[in-house]
Design a protein around this motif. Structure first.
Motif, PDB file in Angstrom:
ATOM      1  N   LEU A   1      -0.233  12.447  -5.955  1.00 17.21           N
ATOM      2  CA  LEU A   1      -0.095  11.010  -5.720  1.00 17.21           C
ATOM      3  C   LEU A   1       0.112  10.783  -4.227  1.00 17.21           C
ATOM      4  N   GLN A   2      -0.791  10.023  -3.612  1.00  9.88           N
ATOM      5  CA  GLN A   2      -0.774   9.846  -2.167  1.00  9.88           C
ATOM      6  C   GLN A   2       0.169   8.701  -1.756  1.00  9.88           C
ATOM      7  N   ASN A   3       0.880   8.914  -0.645  1.00  4.56           N
ATOM      8  CA  ASN A   3       1.690   7.840  -0.040  1.00  4.56           C
ATOM      9  C   ASN A   3       2.711   7.270  -1.022  1.00  4.56           C
ATOM     10  N   ILE A   4       3.195   8.106  -1.916  1.00  5.93           N
ATOM     11  CA  ILE A   4       3.989   7.612  -3.048  1.00  5.93           C
ATOM     12  C   ILE A   4       5.308   6.980  -2.605  1.00  5.93           C
ATOM     13  N   ALA A   5       5.899   7.428  -1.507  1.00  7.14           N
ATOM     14  CA  ALA A   5       7.165   6.854  -1.055  1.00  7.14           C
ATOM     15  C   ALA A   5       7.010   5.376  -0.713  1.00  7.14           C
ATOM     16  N   TYR A   6       5.861   5.001  -0.150  1.00  5.38           N
ATOM     17  CA  TYR A   6       5.618   3.608   0.216  1.00  5.38           C
ATOM     18  C   TYR A   6       5.366   2.750  -1.020  1.00  5.38           C
TER      19      TYR A   6
ATOM     20  N   ASN B   1       6.651   3.432  -3.989  1.00  6.03           N
ATOM     21  CA  ASN B   1       7.979   3.333  -4.603  1.00  6.03           C
ATOM     22  C   ASN B   1       8.782   2.204  -3.979  1.00  6.03           C
ATOM     23  N   LYS B   2       8.760   2.139  -2.661  1.00  9.22           N
ATOM     24  CA  LYS B   2       9.543   1.121  -1.964  1.00  9.22           C
ATOM     25  C   LYS B   2       9.066  -0.278  -2.330  1.00  9.22           C
ATOM     26  N   ARG B   3       7.752  -0.506  -2.317  1.00  5.29           N
ATOM     27  CA  ARG B   3       7.248  -1.838  -2.656  1.00  5.29           C
ATOM     28  C   ARG B   3       7.506  -2.180  -4.124  1.00  5.29           C
ATOM     29  N   PHE B   4       7.308  -1.200  -4.992  1.00  2.00           N
ATOM     30  CA  PHE B   4       7.551  -1.383  -6.421  1.00  2.00           C
ATOM     31  C   PHE B   4       8.992  -1.810  -6.690  1.00  2.00           C
ATOM     32  N   ASN B   5       9.937  -1.101  -6.110  1.00  2.00           N
ATOM     33  CA  ASN B   5      11.352  -1.413  -6.341  1.00  2.00           C
ATOM     34  C   ASN B   5      11.780  -2.694  -5.635  1.00  2.00           C
ATOM     35  N   ASN B   6      11.261  -2.951  -4.447  1.00  2.00           N
ATOM     36  CA  ASN B   6      11.562  -4.215  -3.756  1.00  2.00           C
ATOM     37  C   ASN B   6      11.068  -5.413  -4.558  1.00  2.00           C
ATOM     38  N   SER B   7       9.865  -5.299  -5.121  1.00  2.00           N
ATOM     39  CA  SER B   7       9.308  -6.395  -5.920  1.00  2.00           C
ATOM     40  C   SER B   7      10.147  -6.646  -7.162  1.00  2.00           C
ATOM     41  N   ARG B   8      10.592  -5.591  -7.831  1.00  2.00           N
ATOM     42  CA  ARG B   8      11.405  -5.737  -9.033  1.00  2.00           C
ATOM     43  C   ARG B   8      12.740  -6.401  -8.700  1.00  2.00           C
ATOM     44  N   GLU B   9      13.298  -6.067  -7.542  1.00  2.00           N
ATOM     45  CA  GLU B   9      14.573  -6.680  -7.162  1.00  2.00           C
ATOM     46  C   GLU B   9      14.384  -8.149  -6.787  1.00  2.00           C
ATOM     47  N   LYS B  10      13.378  -8.460  -5.988  1.00  2.00           N
ATOM     48  CA  LYS B  10      13.199  -9.834  -5.506  1.00  2.00           C
ATOM     49  C   LYS B  10      12.734 -10.785  -6.606  1.00  2.00           C
ATOM     50  N   LEU B  11      11.879 -10.312  -7.489  1.00  2.00           N
ATOM     51  CA  LEU B  11      11.331 -11.195  -8.519  1.00  2.00           C
ATOM     52  C   LEU B  11      12.154 -11.222  -9.799  1.00  2.00           C
ATOM     53  N   PHE B  12      12.804 -10.103 -10.130  1.00  2.00           N
ATOM     54  CA  PHE B  12      13.499 -10.014 -11.411  1.00  2.00           C
ATOM     55  C   PHE B  12      14.986  -9.686 -11.277  1.00  2.00           C
ATOM     56  N   GLY B  13      15.463  -9.508 -10.054  1.00  2.00           N
ATOM     57  CA  GLY B  13      16.884  -9.245  -9.842  1.00  2.00           C
ATOM     58  C   GLY B  13      17.342  -7.866 -10.268  1.00  2.00           C
ATOM     59  N   ILE B  14      16.405  -6.914 -10.380  1.00  2.00           N
ATOM     60  CA  ILE B  14      16.747  -5.566 -10.835  1.00  2.00           C
ATOM     61  C   ILE B  14      17.037  -4.694  -9.623  1.00  2.00           C
ATOM     62  N   LYS B  15      18.248  -4.186  -9.534  1.00  2.00           N
ATOM     63  CA  LYS B  15      18.670  -3.421  -8.363  1.00  2.00           C
ATOM     64  C   LYS B  15      18.557  -1.913  -8.568  1.00  2.00           C
TER      65      LYS B  15
ATOM     66  N   ARG C   1      -1.203   0.241   5.320  1.00  2.00           N
ATOM     67  CA  ARG C   1      -0.927  -0.516   6.551  1.00  2.00           C
ATOM     68  C   ARG C   1       0.448  -0.148   7.106  1.00  2.00           C
ATOM     69  N   GLN C   2       1.457  -0.110   6.237  1.00  2.00           N
ATOM     70  CA  GLN C   2       2.812   0.202   6.686  1.00  2.00           C
ATOM     71  C   GLN C   2       2.907   1.625   7.210  1.00  2.00           C
ATOM     72  N   PHE C   3       2.259   2.551   6.519  1.00  2.00           N
ATOM     73  CA  PHE C   3       2.250   3.948   6.969  1.00  2.00           C
ATOM     74  C   PHE C   3       1.631   4.074   8.363  1.00  2.00           C
ATOM     75  N   LEU C   4       0.491   3.419   8.584  1.00  2.00           N
ATOM     76  CA  LEU C   4      -0.207   3.524   9.868  1.00  2.00           C
ATOM     77  C   LEU C   4       0.590   2.860  10.997  1.00  2.00           C
ATOM     78  N   ILE C   5       1.303   1.778  10.676  1.00  2.00           N
ATOM     79  CA  ILE C   5       2.164   1.131  11.677  1.00  2.00           C
ATOM     80  C   ILE C   5       3.297   2.080  12.078  1.00  2.00           C
ATOM     81  N   GLU C   6       3.925   2.698  11.096  1.00  2.00           N
ATOM     82  CA  GLU C   6       5.051   3.582  11.382  1.00  2.00           C
ATOM     83  C   GLU C   6       4.620   4.846  12.130  1.00  2.00           C
ATOM     84  N   GLN C   7       3.343   5.221  11.987  1.00  2.00           N
ATOM     85  CA  GLN C   7       2.807   6.376  12.700  1.00  2.00           C
ATOM     86  C   GLN C   7       2.266   5.999  14.080  1.00  2.00           C
TER      87      GLN C   7
END
Length: 201
Positions: free
Chosen positions: A15-20, A22-36, A152-158
């Protein structure tokens, strides 16, 4: 309840770039559904044993919980020409499964392969990709995309690409562009800026 999707590249049995993702997946769940409580997609996604030695798009469909995980063989679609379309109302700040508004804009592409969406006089994204412009020295990506993609985020950070507040009238000053998303390699294709229809060169 709205559904979202993460589209992850599975290549070389990894699975490529999986950390990024994961971050978007969990951020979306927290912002839209309040799941921390975070979930780790790398642990949840089970790799089928019968996969071919090719590239797959892994689609994780979810809302509060993961609803479906799909492995689809990836088929590259040519995106060599873009038609400028305008929408100040379009909103795709989360990766929603429902893309009817984007598809409606895509249907305006005429004889081009894809669209470049202009919002508030600024280039944003194509139907399914972020865009990066080359000025002869640096690669610049719009500071206000519709969706902040994982590649996009990966390339910016690099420090490979840089955010810039780009206006529609700035496009004529660039030499070319590339499209980026989770499924595309960074150096996959360079396209001359003249392939954006509606830009006065």
């Amino acid at each position: 309840m709205c559904q979202l999707v993460e589209s992850i590249c599975f290549k070389d049995y990894k699975l490529q770039n999986i950390a990024y993702h994961n971050k978007r997946f969990n951020n979306s769940r927290e912002k839209l559904f309040g799941i921390k409580e975070d979930m780790d997609l790398n642990e949840i996604i089970k790799i089928p044993l019968n996969l071919k030695q090719t590239v797959y798009k892994v689609r994780v469909i979810y809302s509060k919980e993961i609803e479906k995980i799909e492995f689809q063989e990836y088929i590259y679609k040519k995106r060599d020409s873009l038609k400028i379309v305008f929408s100040n109302e379009i909103d795709y700040s989360f990766k929603y499964l429902d893309r009817k508004n984007l598809e409606s804009l895509f249907n305006q592409r005429e004889n081009c392969d894809d669209i470049l969406i202009i919002k508030n006089n600024r280039p944003t994204d194509t139907l399914a990709s972020n865009i990066v412009f080359f000025d002869g020295k640096k690669w610049l990506t719009p500071a206000f995309p519709l969706l902040k993609g994982t590649k996009r985020q990966f390339l910016i950070e690099q420090n490979i690409i840089y955010e810039e507040d780009i206006l529609l009238e700035d496009l004529k000053n660039f030499k070319g562009f590339r499209l980026i998303n989770a499924m595309l390699e960074w150096d996959e294709k360079y396209i001359p800026i003249s392939q954006i229809k509606g830009v006065e060169i």
